[in-house]
Design a protein around this motif. Sequence first.
Motif, short mmCIF file in Angstrom:
data_model
loop_
_atom_site.label_atom_id
_atom_site.label_comp_id
_atom_site.label_asym_id
_atom_site.label_seq_id
_atom_site.Cartn_x
_atom_site.Cartn_y
_atom_site.Cartn_z
N ASN A 61 25.75 -5.81 17.67
CA ASN A 61 25.66 -6.28 16.29
C ASN A 61 26.78 -7.25 15.94
O ASN A 61 26.61 -8.12 15.08
CB ASN A 61 25.59 -5.09 15.33
N MET A 62 27.92 -7.14 16.61
CA MET A 62 28.96 -8.16 16.47
C MET A 62 28.45 -9.47 17.07
O MET A 62 28.63 -10.55 16.51
CB MET A 62 30.24 -7.71 17.17
N TYR A 64 25.37 -10.31 17.36
CA TYR A 64 24.33 -10.79 16.44
C TYR A 64 24.96 -11.54 15.26
O TYR A 64 24.52 -12.64 14.89
CB TYR A 64 23.51 -9.57 15.99
N GLY A 65 26.00 -10.94 14.69
CA GLY A 65 26.69 -11.60 13.57
C GLY A 65 27.23 -12.95 13.97
O GLY A 65 27.01 -13.96 13.30
N GLU A 87 17.82 -2.01 19.72
CA GLU A 87 17.49 -2.36 18.34
C GLU A 87 18.05 -3.74 18.00
O GLU A 87 17.37 -4.59 17.41
CB GLU A 87 18.04 -1.31 17.37
N TYR A 91 16.31 -7.35 16.74
CA TYR A 91 16.72 -8.11 15.54
C TYR A 91 17.08 -9.54 15.92
O TYR A 91 16.77 -10.49 15.20
CB TYR A 91 17.93 -7.43 14.88
N VAL A 196 24.68 -19.65 9.32
CA VAL A 196 25.49 -19.36 8.13
C VAL A 196 26.90 -19.90 8.34
O VAL A 196 27.47 -19.77 9.42
CB VAL A 196 25.55 -17.84 7.81
N VAL A 207 19.89 -15.68 7.44
CA VAL A 207 19.38 -15.34 8.77
C VAL A 207 18.99 -13.88 8.77
O VAL A 207 19.83 -13.00 8.56
CB VAL A 207 20.45 -15.61 9.85
N THR A 208 17.71 -13.63 8.94
CA THR A 208 17.22 -12.25 8.86
C THR A 208 15.98 -12.10 9.73
O THR A 208 15.36 -13.10 10.11
CB THR A 208 16.88 -11.87 7.40
N VAL B 76 23.28 -12.85 6.01
CA VAL B 76 22.55 -12.38 7.19
C VAL B 76 22.04 -10.97 6.87
O VAL B 76 22.59 -10.28 6.02
CB VAL B 76 23.44 -12.33 8.46
N GLY B 77 20.98 -10.58 7.56
CA GLY B 77 20.41 -9.25 7.35
C GLY B 77 20.72 -8.36 8.53
O GLY B 77 20.29 -8.63 9.64
N ALA B 78 21.47 -7.28 8.30
CA ALA B 78 21.87 -6.38 9.39
C ALA B 78 20.79 -5.33 9.63
O ALA B 78 19.92 -5.10 8.80
CB ALA B 78 23.19 -5.70 9.05
N SER B 79 20.87 -4.66 10.77
CA SER B 79 20.04 -3.48 10.96
C SER B 79 20.74 -2.31 10.25
O SER B 79 21.89 -2.41 9.84
CB SER B 79 19.82 -3.20 12.44
N HIS B 80 20.02 -1.20 10.14
CA HIS B 80 20.46 -0.07 9.30
C HIS B 80 21.83 0.44 9.76
O HIS B 80 21.95 0.99 10.86
CB HIS B 80 19.39 1.01 9.42
N ARG B 82 24.59 -1.23 10.46
CA ARG B 82 25.44 -2.07 11.34
C ARG B 82 26.10 -3.24 10.64
O ARG B 82 26.69 -4.09 11.30
CB ARG B 82 24.64 -2.59 12.53
N MET B 86 28.24 -6.56 12.19
CA MET B 86 27.82 -7.96 12.01
C MET B 86 28.87 -8.76 11.28
O MET B 86 29.19 -9.90 11.63
CB MET B 86 26.52 -8.01 11.22
#
Lengths: 354, 263
Positions: A61-62, A64-65, A87, A91, A196, A207-208, B76-80, B82, B86
């Motif tokens: 997730n880092m 991803y960010g 997961e 995403y 972003v 971004v989603t 930005v849209g994170a997952s649940h 997280r 992000m």
Amino acid sequence: MTEQLLKGNVAFAEAAVRNGLRAYFGYPITPQSEALEHLSGRMIEEGRVFLQAESEIAAINMVYGAACTGVRVMTSTSGPGLALMAEGLSYIAGSEVPVVVVNMMRGGPGLGNIQPSQADYNFMTKSAGHGDFHPLVLAPASIQEIIDMVGLAFELAEKYRTLVMIAGDGSIGQMMESAELPPMQPVRDTVPEWAVSGAKGREPNVVTSLYLGAEKLEALNLRLQAKLAEIKRNETRSVEVATEDADLLLVAYGTAGRICVSVLREARRQGLNVGLFRPQTLWPYPEERLSELADQVKGMLVVEMSAGQMLEDVQRVVQGRVPIRFHGRMGGAIPMVDEILVDAESLAKEIGQW
Amino acid sequence: MTLIKTEIPEGMEPIYSYPESLTRLSTHYCPGCVHGIVHRLIAEVLDELGVRENTIGVAPVGCSVLIYNYINTDFVGASHGRAPAMATGIKRIYPDKVVFTYQGDGDIAAIGTAEIIHAANRGELITTVAINNAIYGMTGGQMAPTTLPGMVTTSTPTGRDCAVAGYPVKLSEILAQTAGAVYITRESATDIVGIRKTKKAIKRAFLAQIHGLGFACVEVLATCPTNWNLDPWEAMQWSREHLGGFYPVETFKMTDEVKALKV
Ligand SMILES: Cc1ncc(C[n+]2csc(CCOP(=O)(O)OP(=O)(O)O)c2C)c(N)n1
Ligand code: SF4
């Protein structure tokens, strides 16, 4: 540039630095930890971002960010870690941000062991996360090839705004070989228009992967499928050894493919017309070329360090045109040349070539 | 989504208007929900700090998943759960930009506990706003980590039995123990005084980030009239009385540097 003796994990990590990697987030796991260790020093030295996350969930997730800002970013892991990332991978696919993930496959299931394996083939090529998507999956068979594939991976990830995975295994990660690293490239300083960066003088970017309403989400899926079809058309890669006059075709990738080169040499010495087909992209699978070869050869022997995962793709492509045999080892065991040879010889007899 | 129009009659000066950081869309939140109030507070703070064009928000999964429709910044849209991870990825790329997460209590105190604790502990230079409504709003009113003992939800039909379902999580009290956090506070946005205090806290939390001091989190006691089966007015009262009674509205950590900030 000169060749140097390099360990696989260090080699791909350094190749990433030289390809302008801006950020790395990861979590230690054997057999890829040397990559994380190497980057912990090198990224800081180069004034770039390195962070050891609290888990693979956090790491992806880092990643991803950071990917949402449009920079070159990667992580590396092995089976148990990859499972935790699933997961996030989905995403990333749904948000269409470029990301590179290296998976140094180890023996499973469960904690399994830390020896080389190819048992994540289905995971990576067919089901890296929920929803309809495939990562582009590259499979190196040598240290030089993984170095070259790192550059290619970033290029493809950015070209298609997609997830690219490098499917290595414990032996690619751990072995040393002489190889040449690419020249140092600076970090790219342009920001893609979709990323972003703060909505200065423009409408905000979002971004989603959330698309409420079936029509909207189906439209995204159609776009993703069109992109995957384009990737299939343009980016399928494979290498062949002595296929011109081959009657019996070995089909194997990565470490198994490399072992099969020795099998081929030995078989040829014994007068068997053996060739090797080694996919370099596992997704998209090099279907077209394998299908051509199915019309030429009289039998195929698929060799994998798994229970036969790529085997199903070979069967799908060949459609029963020639007999297909399988030689697989699991749980970290490495296929042996003489054992593969026994299977090759018996297949040769079966198809009347010996 | 309805676009809200405001017209200022000729010759009049507006004394109260839409923050630039708030879009003109009416929210999808239920009447009496606190999400919309806190969105506006964040927007006002971003305006006052002049950082709208330098800000990146991270949306959670929960009722406020569409926060980017309302707050007029990059998102930005994170997952649940997280969002803090992000936000970490973004902030490490852009140390000079303002990065914030907005999360529900389920998002931050159940599925995302690891990410928020480690982000706080690293002293990640981000700001977090956590909405505590003691319930899972979006999925239809199941038990949240913050659900009060005895509270009836759709997954604790006879009331939360802590011996079975565990005890309510006091997130702010936990975060306050992390070395990297510089400002951890709990506010309540259910009456005028509380809303004003909440805004001040949010501003302080953003300032802590802008001044590079460390991690800051504002937990906001909120409402979910829909899943509490109360009307908006009752829900506000219930929140003050019951949530406020269990979760003290208090600043748990504020370093001297944060205290010295001019808010
Ligand atoms: C991995 C994952 N698990 C579960 C869900 C389903 N889910 C969506 S929102 C939510 C709870 C949100 O509650 P909270 O964070 O308290 O926010 P609220 O809706 O109350 O504002 C859950 C469980 C999900 N989207 N992803
Ligand atoms: S369900 Fe609850 S949290 Fe969600 S919008 Fe309605 S009141 Fe707000």
